[in-house]
Scaffold this active site. Sequence first.
Site, mmCIF file in Angstrom:
data_model
loop_
_atom_site.group_PDB
_atom_site.id
_atom_site.type_symbol
_atom_site.label_atom_id
_atom_site.label_comp_id
_atom_site.label_asym_id
_atom_site.label_seq_id
_atom_site.Cartn_x
_atom_site.Cartn_y
_atom_site.Cartn_z
ATOM 1 C CG HIS A 61 105.094 40.963 15.664
ATOM 2 N ND1 HIS A 61 106.441 41.413 16.050
ATOM 3 C CD2 HIS A 61 105.280 40.242 14.455
ATOM 4 C CE1 HIS A 61 107.259 40.635 15.345
ATOM 5 N NE2 HIS A 61 106.516 40.051 14.287
ATOM 6 C CD GLU A 63 104.674 43.299 20.847
ATOM 7 O OE1 GLU A 63 104.149 42.335 20.088
ATOM 8 O OE2 GLU A 63 105.788 43.376 21.148
ATOM 9 C CB CYS A 102 110.720 43.082 17.343
ATOM 10 S SG CYS A 102 109.032 43.472 16.459
ATOM 11 C CB CYS A 105 106.419 45.771 18.364
ATOM 12 S SG CYS A 105 105.594 44.307 17.479
#
EC number: 3.5.4.33
Length: 169
Positions: A61, A63, A102, A105
């Site tokens: 992801h 992040e 999410c 993260c």
Amino acid sequence: MIPTEPYHAEHRAWMGLALDEARRALDTEDVPIGAVVLGPDGGVLGAGRNEREAHGDPTAHAEIVAIRQAAAALQRHALELGEGGDGWRLEDCTLVVTLEPCAMCAGAIVLARIPRVVFGAWDEKAGAVGSVFDILRERRLNHWVEVYPGVREEECSALLRDFFAAHRK
């Protein structure tokens, strides 16, 4: 804690950097989400975009990519100066991301000790900073994060809407 003002003027500029990263994700047909980690001086320590499709990695992801880069940069800097330092504590840093983080993260943000998160669009299906969960402000955890939501929200949302509309055709 929710700040009293929605966000600071520099947050809009920083979100521009995250949006640039998000657009780069389109080159690999990844969902266009971008993130940057800024140091105490406002300089970019790490930048990332979704790379799940590019690398076949479910943890890639935006992040996570940006946090890994920032930690590596801090560790290199500490070594160059001959200082100690673990590199993984991103204290006094700010994470800016185009979509509400999410649960994975958000957990990484807490573990990295990032004190501030700025995000653009809300994620009503999987957001963990207020939409579905609120991990960053969970009082039972050992670290809490200041959150600035909705920065350039329409731009961030439009990028995602356009991506998914094109993929549905």
